[in-house]
Motif scaffolding. Sequence first.
Motif, PDB file in Angstrom:
ATOM      1  N   MET A  65       0.813  -1.212   0.000  1.00 27.90           N
ATOM      2  CA  MET A  65       0.000   0.000   0.000  1.00 27.90           C
ATOM      3  C   MET A  65       0.851   1.269   0.000  1.00 27.90           C
ATOM      4  N   HIS A  66       2.118   1.143   0.397  1.00 28.81           N
ATOM      5  CA  HIS A  66       2.996   2.316   0.352  1.00 28.81           C
ATOM      6  C   HIS A  66       3.145   2.849  -1.071  1.00 28.81           C
ATOM      7  N   LEU A  67       2.914   1.995  -2.075  1.00 24.07           N
ATOM      8  CA  LEU A  67       3.017   2.455  -3.459  1.00 24.07           C
ATOM      9  C   LEU A  67       1.946   3.496  -3.766  1.00 24.07           C
ATOM     10  N   VAL A  68       0.753   3.348  -3.167  1.00 29.25           N
ATOM     11  CA  VAL A  68      -0.308   4.342  -3.354  1.00 29.25           C
ATOM     12  C   VAL A  68       0.087   5.657  -2.693  1.00 29.25           C
ATOM     13  N   VAL A  69       0.568   5.570  -1.464  1.00 28.55           N
ATOM     14  CA  VAL A  69       0.976   6.781  -0.750  1.00 28.55           C
ATOM     15  C   VAL A  69       2.132   7.462  -1.467  1.00 28.55           C
ATOM     16  N   ARG A  70       3.070   6.665  -1.957  1.00 28.88           N
ATOM     17  CA  ARG A  70       4.212   7.247  -2.683  1.00 28.88           C
ATOM     18  C   ARG A  70       3.730   8.023  -3.908  1.00 28.88           C
ATOM     19  N   ASP A  71       2.741   7.488  -4.622  1.00 22.23           N
ATOM     20  CA  ASP A  71       2.216   8.184  -5.790  1.00 22.23           C
ATOM     21  C   ASP A  71       1.588   9.522  -5.401  1.00 22.23           C
ATOM     22  N   ILE A  72       0.859   9.537  -4.292  1.00 22.52           N
ATOM     23  CA  ILE A  72       0.242  10.785  -3.828  1.00 22.52           C
ATOM     24  C   ILE A  72       1.313  11.795  -3.435  1.00 22.52           C
ATOM     25  N   LEU A  73       2.330  11.337  -2.709  1.00 21.17           N
ATOM     26  CA  LEU A  73       3.395  12.244  -2.284  1.00 21.17           C
ATOM     27  C   LEU A  73       4.152  12.805  -3.473  1.00 21.17           C
ATOM     28  N   PHE A  82      -2.714  17.865   0.222  1.00 22.42           N
ATOM     29  CA  PHE A  82      -3.503  17.055   1.145  1.00 22.42           C
ATOM     30  C   PHE A  82      -3.329  17.625   2.546  1.00 22.42           C
ATOM     31  N   GLY A  83      -4.361  17.450   3.349  1.00 19.70           N
ATOM     32  CA  GLY A  83      -4.349  18.011   4.689  1.00 19.70           C
ATOM     33  C   GLY A  83      -5.220  17.203   5.611  1.00 19.70           C
ATOM     34  N   PRO A  84      -5.429  17.688   6.830  1.00 18.32           N
ATOM     35  CA  PRO A  84      -6.260  16.973   7.803  1.00 18.32           C
ATOM     36  C   PRO A  84      -7.671  16.723   7.240  1.00 18.32           C
ATOM     37  N   GLY A  85      -8.141  15.486   7.438  1.00 17.85           N
ATOM     38  CA  GLY A  85      -9.487  15.142   7.007  1.00 17.85           C
ATOM     39  C   GLY A  85      -9.594  14.716   5.557  1.00 17.85           C
ATOM     40  N   ASP A  86      -8.508  14.749   4.796  1.00 13.39           N
ATOM     41  CA  ASP A  86      -8.550  14.337   3.394  1.00 13.39           C
ATOM     42  C   ASP A  86      -8.431  12.815   3.273  1.00 13.39           C
ATOM     43  N   GLN A  87      -9.048  12.276   2.213  1.00 17.25           N
ATOM     44  CA  GLN A  87      -8.894  10.860   1.889  1.00 17.25           C
ATOM     45  C   GLN A  87      -8.886  10.700   0.374  1.00 17.25           C
ATOM     46  N   PHE A  88      -8.103   9.731  -0.100  1.00 15.47           N
ATOM     47  CA  PHE A  88      -7.956   9.489  -1.533  1.00 15.47           C
ATOM     48  C   PHE A  88      -8.422   8.075  -1.855  1.00 15.47           C
ATOM     49  N   VAL A  89      -9.137   7.924  -2.968  1.00 17.39           N
ATOM     50  CA  VAL A  89      -9.613   6.628  -3.414  1.00 17.39           C
ATOM     51  C   VAL A  89      -8.939   6.284  -4.736  1.00 17.39           C
ATOM     52  N   THR A  90      -8.593   5.012  -4.912  1.00 18.79           N
ATOM     53  CA  THR A  90      -8.041   4.533  -6.177  1.00 18.79           C
ATOM     54  C   THR A  90      -8.317   3.049  -6.337  1.00 18.79           C
ATOM     55  N   ASN A  91      -8.418   2.615  -7.575  1.00 23.34           N
ATOM     56  CA  ASN A  91      -8.439   1.182  -7.882  1.00 23.34           C
ATOM     57  C   ASN A  91      -7.519   0.902  -9.064  1.00 23.34           C
ATOM     58  N   ILE A  95      -0.766   1.492 -10.175  1.00 20.58           N
ATOM     59  CA  ILE A  95      -0.239   2.408  -9.155  1.00 20.58           C
ATOM     60  C   ILE A  95      -0.036   1.702  -7.820  1.00 20.58           C
ATOM     61  N   GLY A  96      -1.009   0.881  -7.390  1.00 25.79           N
ATOM     62  CA  GLY A  96      -0.795   0.270  -6.086  1.00 25.79           C
ATOM     63  C   GLY A  96      -1.867  -0.679  -5.614  1.00 25.79           C
ATOM     64  N   THR A  97      -2.930  -0.911  -6.376  1.00 25.99           N
ATOM     65  CA  THR A  97      -3.925  -1.909  -5.961  1.00 25.99           C
ATOM     66  C   THR A  97      -3.613  -3.234  -6.658  1.00 25.99           C
ATOM     67  N   LEU A  98      -4.276  -4.313  -6.225  1.00 30.34           N
ATOM     68  CA  LEU A  98      -4.023  -5.612  -6.845  1.00 30.34           C
ATOM     69  C   LEU A  98      -4.689  -5.724  -8.206  1.00 30.34           C
ATOM     70  N   HIS A  99      -5.952  -5.339  -8.264  1.00 35.90           N
ATOM     71  CA  HIS A  99      -6.698  -5.278  -9.517  1.00 35.90           C
ATOM     72  C   HIS A  99      -7.861  -4.324  -9.293  1.00 35.90           C
ATOM     73  N   GLN A 100      -8.601  -4.023 -10.350  1.00 39.10           N
ATOM     74  CA  GLN A 100      -9.606  -2.971 -10.248  1.00 39.10           C
ATOM     75  C   GLN A 100     -10.683  -3.227  -9.200  1.00 39.10           C
ATOM     76  N   PRO A 101     -11.151  -4.455  -8.974  1.00 40.71           N
ATOM     77  CA  PRO A 101     -12.176  -4.648  -7.932  1.00 40.71           C
ATOM     78  C   PRO A 101     -11.682  -4.378  -6.508  1.00 40.71           C
ATOM     79  N   ASP A 102     -10.373  -4.381  -6.285  1.00 42.59           N
ATOM     80  CA  ASP A 102      -9.842  -4.076  -4.951  1.00 42.59           C
ATOM     81  C   ASP A 102      -9.628  -2.571  -4.831  1.00 42.59           C
ATOM     82  N   VAL A 103     -10.546  -1.916  -4.159  1.00 43.46           N
ATOM     83  CA  VAL A 103     -10.532  -0.454  -4.053  1.00 43.46           C
ATOM     84  C   VAL A 103      -9.788  -0.042  -2.786  1.00 43.46           C
TER      85      VAL A 103
END
Length: 717
Positions: A65-73, A82-91, A95-103
Amino acid sequence: MIDEITFEVLRHRLDTINDDAAAVLARLSGSHLAAEARDLNTAIMAPDGRVVCCGRYVLAQVVSMHLVVRDILENYADNPGFGPGDQFVTNDPYIGTLHQPDVVVVAPIFVDGELVGWCGSTAHQADVGGPNPGGITYDARSIFDEAVPMPPVRIVEGGRLRRDLEREYLVRSRTAELNRLDLVGQVAANRSVTAEVGRLCGQYGADAVAAVMDRLLERTEALLRERLRALPDGRWRHVAYVEYRPHGGTTEAVYAVRLTMTKRGDDLELDFTGSDPQAPGTINAAYPALAGFAIGGVLIYLCGGLPWVPGGVWPVVRIRSREGTVVHARWPAGVAMSTAATCQAVRVSVNACLARMLEASRDLAHLVMASCQAAGGGGGTVHGERGDGTSYATMTLDEITGGGGATWSGDGADSSGYTTSPGASCANVEVNEAYLPLLYERRAELADTGGPGRHRGGVGTLHALTPHGDGASMTMMSFGQGLQHPLAAGVCGGEYGGQSVVAVVPDLAGLADEGERRLPMPSATVPIRTGELLVSVSQGGGGLGDPLDRDPAAVLDDVLDGLVSVRGALRDYGVVVTGDPRRPDGLRVDDPATSRCRDDRRHARIGRPPAPPAPSRQGRPLSAVLDLLPPAGDAPHREGVVACGRCGTVLCGAAGNVHEHLVVSDASPAERSPLGAVYEGADRFVLRRLYCPACAVQIDVQVCRTGDPVLAAIEVL
């Protein structure tokens, strides 16, 4: 510096916070995939994204999952920021998920304006769009024929869910309401972690929490390096196969996943560069999936007794791959079915190579475990319409009922699911029937599906279901794997677990008949009409050790428990079981007949009477059944020799391929196929057994393509 007591308190608090987040997600989700089967996971990460706490559900979903965070950074630090209270979604699997159904949904954790870490959650969602209901399109030529992935998007801003982006995300899905509940559950799980970590920092100080994260990462790396230094250096290999029928084709092509694992000192390299070029379809794995399943395998099969801190494992394990291969696809290759195809081959290969390394250690051999089940042809998506005209698309998860691998100390767990997903399970029959218009005729453990060995692999499970309700229809898209050959590798001379089965039949009556059933490979879509049964068998786990060394009393216990048949006892273990189960004295082992049968089997393996066992082993173990001996006097092999650990017979020089000096016997994988199922294309594979030429002990078992050379599975450095 923090003291050890405070460190232990805080690391357990972080683990508890993370586990509670998974419970929040499961409770809020409306999907049986999350609420019942726990096809999800959660993680807490350091400020740079390295995972310090991972849930015990589907490990591969969070270890990378660090691959997702690395992409955001790297891409969003300034815009949108990004700041307090923010959240990011990806599938996005590239970039960092296993496949599209894994959100994946990740959130930064801020305390008093300072970034102290990240948290994240993953959930397999019922349908994320694309041409095929369920989010996986078997015939995809590229990712553009699948559910189109979403790169990281800031869907929660300052604690407020962005309705416009939520609509953009949900409009892709045929199961929008279920996906909305999953998304709400993931957002709530991350909010829970953010709040609890904030309270923890308020109580102990943000610096103390940061110090705990750093120490967890450093200590895990140090402990893993220490474990590797205690193991012998060497090189080990495994090959696993994936089948795929390209769009418009009539025959499955075969793709090889090849792993060469090298260990020197405290360094471990997993080299997949020899794997086949990527497929023109959906079975390929993008790099994050390769990494997720490889590191998840290392956690399970090497890190027993160590902290499960993926961020501390990454610096120790070097993954080598080649872009454009089936394990490291190049954009825009299709990848949606990777988790049930190529990724399973990756995990089995890592498992097999680590087991070979561990069995060479007197101190760490107790960690050896054969492969658990792999996702098979019985797994897949189902979709259709209910009697009221509403549509559905999801997975039953019946395939998560296969056997666990045998261990150094005992048999594998029966119908236990994936070792690398210790907290996930199949959905309850009644839950599936409540969610979907189907009716189960049977779910039961199936005898003879566990891999034979001195310790038996766990058995798989038979499922039979049918559409239910007025006008209900059902179509299945099978993953189509493990039908032509077994996937769950045995270790230390143990056999592979049983294969998958998937078929549509009129009733269960014919399945009780012995004999061979020639079946076609499933097509991209398999219709199941009212009155027909969809029958599937999940795979068994691999065995450990020569099956002829299994205690006959243990075989009889398995027969009495319905895990091995009387016929299977004779075929797989050379144990003669006689008697009538209906009589008071019941079944029993015929000891003289069993001894004769096993002697005849050993004789037949090598064509002559076997040599007797040696009084003791010499040299250092090279495997459970091989020893490495130093050079003797003016012997031609100055690097030493490899000898059989059972009888002491010298087989070859240490620099040679010992497998080329064993007696090789090739057989059809169909000889142990459950229900006698034989699929088109099975003749392309052989089950290769290798025996000591002197004492006939079974040293190794390999699955390979017909005509392939013997694999050099062990190499002395």
